[in-house]
Each structure stands twice: as C-alpha cells, then as structure tokens.
Design an enzyme around this catalytic site. Structure first.
Site, PDB file in Angstrom:
ATOM      1  N   LYS A  13      -2.120   2.003  -5.664  1.00 40.62           N
ATOM      2  CA  LYS A  13      -3.257   2.838  -6.070  1.00 40.62           C
ATOM      3  C   LYS A  13      -2.738   4.259  -6.053  1.00 40.62           C
ATOM      4  O   LYS A  13      -2.586   4.864  -5.000  1.00 40.62           O
ATOM      5  CB  LYS A  13      -4.418   2.683  -5.085  1.00 40.62           C
ATOM      6  CG  LYS A  13      -5.094   1.347  -5.200  1.00 40.62           C
ATOM      7  CD  LYS A  13      -6.441   1.354  -4.535  1.00 40.62           C
ATOM      8  CE  LYS A  13      -6.371   1.522  -3.046  1.00 40.62           C
ATOM      9  NZ  LYS A  13      -5.710   0.459  -2.335  1.00 40.62           N
ATOM     10  N   ASP A  27       2.184  -1.748  -1.996  1.00 39.81           N
ATOM     11  CA  ASP A  27       1.689  -0.435  -2.411  1.00 39.81           C
ATOM     12  C   ASP A  27       2.812   0.399  -2.982  1.00 39.81           C
ATOM     13  O   ASP A  27       3.980   0.145  -2.730  1.00 39.81           O
ATOM     14  CB  ASP A  27       1.158   0.304  -1.179  1.00 39.81           C
ATOM     15  CG  ASP A  27      -0.285  -0.034  -0.906  1.00 39.81           C
ATOM     16  OD1 ASP A  27      -0.863  -0.791  -1.690  1.00 39.81           O
ATOM     17  OD2 ASP A  27      -0.816   0.472   0.097  1.00 39.81           O
ATOM     18  N   MET A  64      -3.185  12.999   2.423  1.00 43.43           N
ATOM     19  CA  MET A  64      -3.639  13.196   1.035  1.00 43.43           C
ATOM     20  C   MET A  64      -4.206  14.604   0.850  1.00 43.43           C
ATOM     21  O   MET A  64      -5.247  14.785   0.227  1.00 43.43           O
ATOM     22  CB  MET A  64      -4.707  12.147   0.663  1.00 43.43           C
ATOM     23  CG  MET A  64      -4.150  10.734   0.687  1.00 43.43           C
ATOM     24  SD  MET A  64      -5.413   9.476   0.530  1.00 43.43           S
ATOM     25  CE  MET A  64      -5.852   9.193   2.238  1.00 43.43           C
TER      26      MET A  64
HETATM   27  N1  SAH Z   1      -1.649   3.930   5.652  1.00 41.84           N
HETATM   28  C1  SAH Z   1      -0.818   5.090   5.447  1.00 41.84           C
HETATM   29  C2  SAH Z   1      -1.575   6.207   4.766  1.00 41.84           C
HETATM   30  C3  SAH Z   1      -2.029   5.867   3.405  1.00 41.84           C
HETATM   31  S1  SAH Z   1      -2.819   7.203   2.572  1.00 41.84           S
HETATM   32  C4  SAH Z   1      -0.228   5.523   6.790  1.00 41.84           C
HETATM   33  O1  SAH Z   1      -0.637   5.025   7.829  1.00 41.84           O
HETATM   34  O2  SAH Z   1       0.661   6.364   6.768  1.00 41.84           O
HETATM   35  C5  SAH Z   1      -1.483   7.887   1.665  1.00 41.84           C
HETATM   36  C6  SAH Z   1      -1.116   9.225   2.236  1.00 41.84           C
HETATM   37  O3  SAH Z   1      -0.356   9.052   3.409  1.00 41.84           O
HETATM   38  C7  SAH Z   1      -0.245  10.071   1.355  1.00 41.84           C
HETATM   39  O4  SAH Z   1      -1.007  10.755   0.377  1.00 41.84           O
HETATM   40  C8  SAH Z   1       0.341  11.034   2.342  1.00 41.84           C
HETATM   41  O5  SAH Z   1      -0.595  12.008   2.721  1.00 41.84           O
HETATM   42  C9  SAH Z   1       0.536  10.131   3.540  1.00 41.84           C
HETATM   43  N2  SAH Z   1       1.900   9.595   3.607  1.00 41.84           N
HETATM   44  C10 SAH Z   1       2.271   8.331   3.519  1.00 41.84           C
HETATM   45  N3  SAH Z   1       3.610   8.208   3.672  1.00 41.84           N
HETATM   46  C11 SAH Z   1       4.081   9.458   3.860  1.00 41.84           C
HETATM   47  C12 SAH Z   1       5.363  10.008   4.088  1.00 41.84           C
HETATM   48  N4  SAH Z   1       6.446   9.250   4.155  1.00 41.84           N
HETATM   49  N5  SAH Z   1       5.468  11.341   4.231  1.00 41.84           N
HETATM   50  C13 SAH Z   1       4.397  12.134   4.185  1.00 41.84           C
HETATM   51  N6  SAH Z   1       3.152  11.666   3.975  1.00 41.84           N
HETATM   52  C14 SAH Z   1       2.987  10.346   3.818  1.00 41.84           C
END
Ligand code: SAH
Length: 505
Positions: free
Chosen positions: A307, A285, A422
C-alpha cells in the site's frame, strides 16, 4: 545381506541413513557410487559400557562429562586429577576416579579409550595399547594417535546432531552448530521424545505403510512449524485420526501476520524466519527488503500487496479477500509487514476479518522502525529526566493530510520523546501546529530515512530548522521524524560536522 528394496518404508525404523538419504541401497546402473566421505559418522550406544579415560586435565574432564551423559560407565586414571573430576565423581555421575597413572591393562573390557597426553610419544603408546586390544581410541588434539574424532554437537536428545569438519576447522563446526541451534524450534526435544514413545504403539496398530508414513509426515509438520508447542496428551490420537481419515486430506489454511523489521534482514526474528521457511504463500508489503523474501521457501508463491502512500496500490479489502481465499484453499500464508505488524499496519482490520471468517491466525512481532532508528542513532528513546514518556504518532490521516485530532499539547511536552511515522510530507504543517501550541523551536528534531538499511540517511536539526533541511535533501524512502530533548546528541554531532565543514572550506 538383506535386500532393502524388498522392504517397505518401515526401513526408517532401523536405519536413519536409509530414511534420510536413500530409498534403495543397491547402486542402479549409471548412478555413481558414493566416494570421498571424510570420516564415517556413527552414533555409538555406550550405555552401561566401560569407557576408559587417561589423564586428569580440564579437557579430560569435559570428555568424562560428555561420555557419562551418554550413560557410559567411565573410569578415569590420573595421578593428579583436576578438581572438576573429583567433583564429578562426588556428585554421583557414573564416573570412577583412580588416582594413579594409566596402565595398558586398564583398557581390558573397554569399548572406547580416551586420553589427554602432552607428549607425542605417550599418545602413540596409548594408541598402540588400545589397538592391541581392539579398542577404538581418541587422544585429545592428536589426530595421528586417534581412530575417531568427536564432532561439535547439538543436543536435543533423543535428537542429537553432530558436526565434523574432519579437523579442517573446528571453529567452523562451532559456528555451524550455533546456526543449527538457532534454527531448531524450542519444543523439538519434546517432539523427538514423543516420536520415540509413539513408535511402538503405532507399530502395534499394524497400519498400512502408506498411512504410517502419512502419520510421520503430519508429525513433522507439527513438530517443525515455528509455532510448535510441546505435544499434548491428545496429540497422538489427533495425528492418528488425521492420518487415517478417508479421502484426500483437507489441509488447514492459516494466516500468520509477521513483522519483517525496519529493513536490515538480520533484524528478523527466528520465529519469523521459521514461518517464512514453512509458508506456501508470502504476501509482502512495499517496505519488506528483497533479502528477507529470499529467506523464504523457494517454492513459495510471493505476492506484493504494497500500500504505497500517494501511489496506486492494493486496496485493503482486496488484500483481506485474498488472504481469506488462500486460507480457504488450505494454504499456509505469511503476511509479511514492515516493522512490527501491530504498529500502523492495519492489523486489527485484517485480524477481525480473518477471525470472522473462522481462519486460524497468529502474530509474530518485528522490530518497529522507531526502535531500528534509535539503535542506528545510538540514542535512547527514554531517559530518567529528559524523556519519561515515549509516543508513536502517525502524521498521515485517511486523506493524506495531517490529522486534526492529534493531542498537540502532548506532542509539545518537553519531557517526551515523539516518533512520527509517515510524517515527512506533512512536516511543515506539523511544525507550524506545534509552534502554535507552545513547543520550543529549539527542541532537537531528526529525520531518519531508511533506518537500518545500508543507504540510511539522518538529517539533524531542531523543530525550527528541520523542515528546510529536509526539503533541501528531499528524501524518497520511508522516513521517521524524531522530536525531543534526548535527540540533542544528534544536534551536537551536526554542529560539530558543520564546524568541520566550515574549517575545511
Ligand atoms: N509497521 C511499521 C510501520 C508501517 S507505517 C513499523 O512498525 O515500523 C510506514 C511508515 O513507517 C513509513 O512511512 C515510515 O514513516 C516508517 N518506516 C518504516 N520503515 C522505516 C525505515 N526503515 N526507516 C524510517 N521509517 C520507516
């Protein structure tokens, strides 16, 4: 001397250095002859043989325990042994304690001589006595009076790994041992034990050397993959069937959904690392850090399938088709997802399609962004009175807008911590809707951009102030919004900082 070249691959039966390093012992013309080996590593069978230890210190105790673990018959000479030595003898270990000073004649019949001597002269005398009898000696911490050294060991007997720095840095040896320990699959001891018990029955089958080698290669694949479970009773038969099957082996493809964590590569799990190192293909990803991809096998094919919100990106159906195609080709595929694969990662769609296609799957969790952010902020997401409930919410519907069907009252609950994924782009409408549902505008609210990454940013405020502050700083990386009373610590910190800024101005 036997000529190893004339032997078949079964030379690995006798000498692991041949199996591991060389296929031929004779130096071919032009190949430089090996030199400069700091010491000769050997694995010495002391089972049932006499090993003498002079001295009754804690250091001598550890050596006694180690040597008896290898099955030696240990005799310790010490006028005043430490309590541990007496305990070791009492507990029936093959350790005999003789409560007097050591004498040179005690070394008769010994295969190894160990001592703990405070005084250099004593150490030299001990070494001389051992030399006179042809017994190799080690005096603890006295390399000049020692014929051999002990290394740092990783014990997964029958698998034993020893590390030596030739005295350069024992601490480095210890650190390396830690890394190796962490790299080994949990069940490796059982697999190594199985290998030992299967060697004779396999030999009795008199298979062609090529098939026997294939058997052990398949064995390695099973023993070393991250998901390695202990070998079951039918494993020998199934390996044998696979190794001797006619025609080219039909490799079994698989898909592992693996969580890569929020950004900091150190937050990867050991299991994720092992899967990455065994993968043929890695589909990753957008949010996965390049350092994490670098940890994978160099030869693995790495394909981005990000995505991206609001930008052109891979379609979910195309990703699923690609996974099914690769698995059908027999590839071991790691589908690396940011954070945890089971949180806002569309894992259920992928798993359902893969299961329908009859493909073997596994899921390895990762640290989700919310937990990474909480750790960075050093703020607990739950608290006995202020936050009894924790909720993870997405503020991004199919059409990119704020979803209509959020439980607004639950989100406005003053006794809950809410983490919004998000949500940066829909923050304004989110705050408006919350206010309409009775949320207190002074509720602490934070925005964390790129949590756990070196360029992490935190914007601190309240429900009322956060949208304007966030707009002013226009974050471009992945963002979380955290809302709830427990995030007040952050607000105080911001107030202190603002106060300091005013004072400086
Ligand atoms: N599976 C991932 C989430 C995927 S959705 C998890 O468990 O973290 C993608 C969203 O995750 C981003 O839009 C943001 O809101 C959040 N996200 C992912 N990595 C991040 C990070 N390092 N810092 C802040 N938000 C993060």
């Amino acid at each position: 001397m036997r000529n190893r070249r004339s032997k078949d691959v079964s030379s690995e039966d006798y000498d692991e250095s041949v199996a591991m390093n060389r296929t031929s012992a004779a130096p071919e013309p032009g190949r430089p002859i090996m030199t400069g080996l700091a010491s000769l590593p050997v694995f010495f069978n002391v089972r049932g043989r006499r090993v003498v230890i002079a001295g009754g210190s804690e250091a001598a105790l550890w050596k006694a325990e180690l040597v008896q673990a290898a099955g030696a018959s240990v005799v310790v000479f010490a006028a005043a042994p430490c309590d541990g030595l007496a305990e070791l003898e009492r507990r029936g270990a093959s350790v005999a304690l003789v409560r007097r000073r050591f004498e040179p004649g005690d070394l008769d019949g010994a295969v190894l001589a160990l001592a703990d001597c405070d005084i250099a002269e004593e150490a030299e005398q001990f070494h001389a006595a051992a030399r006179a009898r042809g017994v190799p000696a080690n005096v603890i911490d006295k390399p000049a009076a020692s014929d051999f050294q002990f290394g740092a060991i990783v014990d997964r007997s029958p698998l034993v790994i020893a590390i030596s720095t030739d005295g350069a840095s024992p601490i480095l040896g210890q650190a390396l041992r830690g890394r190796i320990e962490a790299m080994l699959p949990a069940a490796i001891r059982l697999w190594a034990g199985a290998a030992k018990s299967w060697r004779a029955p396999l030999k009795a089958l008199e298979l062609a050397p090529k098939l026997r080698r294939r058997f052990w290669e398949l064995f390695n694949e099973r023993a070393l993959t991250a998901s390695a479970v202990p070998p079951g009773p039918d494993e020998f038969k199934s390996l044998l069937a696979e190794a001797t099957a006619e025609g080219p082996r039909a490799a079994k493809g698989s898909i592992a959904l693996v969580g890569a964590g929020p950004g900091d590569p150190e937050l990867l799990t050991l299991k994720a690392l092992r899967l990455l190192q065994a993968a043929d293909v890695v589909l990753y990803d957008d949010l996965v850090a390049p350092e994490i991809l670098d940890m994978g096998r160099r030869e693995a094919t790495k394909i981005p399938v990000g995505k991206r919100g609001y930008r052109p990106s891979c379609k979910q159906d195309d990703i699923i088709d690609l996974m099914i195609k690769l698995a059908a080709e027999g590839k071991r595929v790691v589908r690396l997802k940011g954070g945890d694969p089971m949180i806002f990662g569309r894992a259920s769609e992928e798993l359902a399609a893969l299961h329908a296609a009859g493909i073997a799957t596994s899921v390895t969790p990762g640290v989700t962004a919310a937990l990474g952010a909480a750790a960075s902020l050093q703020l607990s997401l739950t608290e006995r009175v202020r936050a009894r409930r924790l909720q993870f919410i997405t503020a991004h519907a199919h059409d990119g807008r704020l979803p209509e069907d959020i439980d607004w009252r639950a989100l406005a609950d003053p006794c809950a911590s809410s983490v919004i994924y998000m949500g940066a782009r829909t923050l304004n409408s989110l705050v408006e809707r919350l206010a309409a549902h009775g949320a207190d505008p002074s509720t602490p609210a934070l925005l964390v951009e790129r949590a756990t990454c070196p360029d992490e940013r935190v914007i601190r405020g309240t429900l009322a102030s956060l949208p304007a502050k966030a707009a002013a700083l226009s974050p471009s990386g992945p963002c979380l919004i955290l809302i709830g009373a427990v995030f007040a610590g952050g607000v105080e910190a911001e107030q202190i900082r603002e106060a300091a800024d005013i004072a400086i101005a």
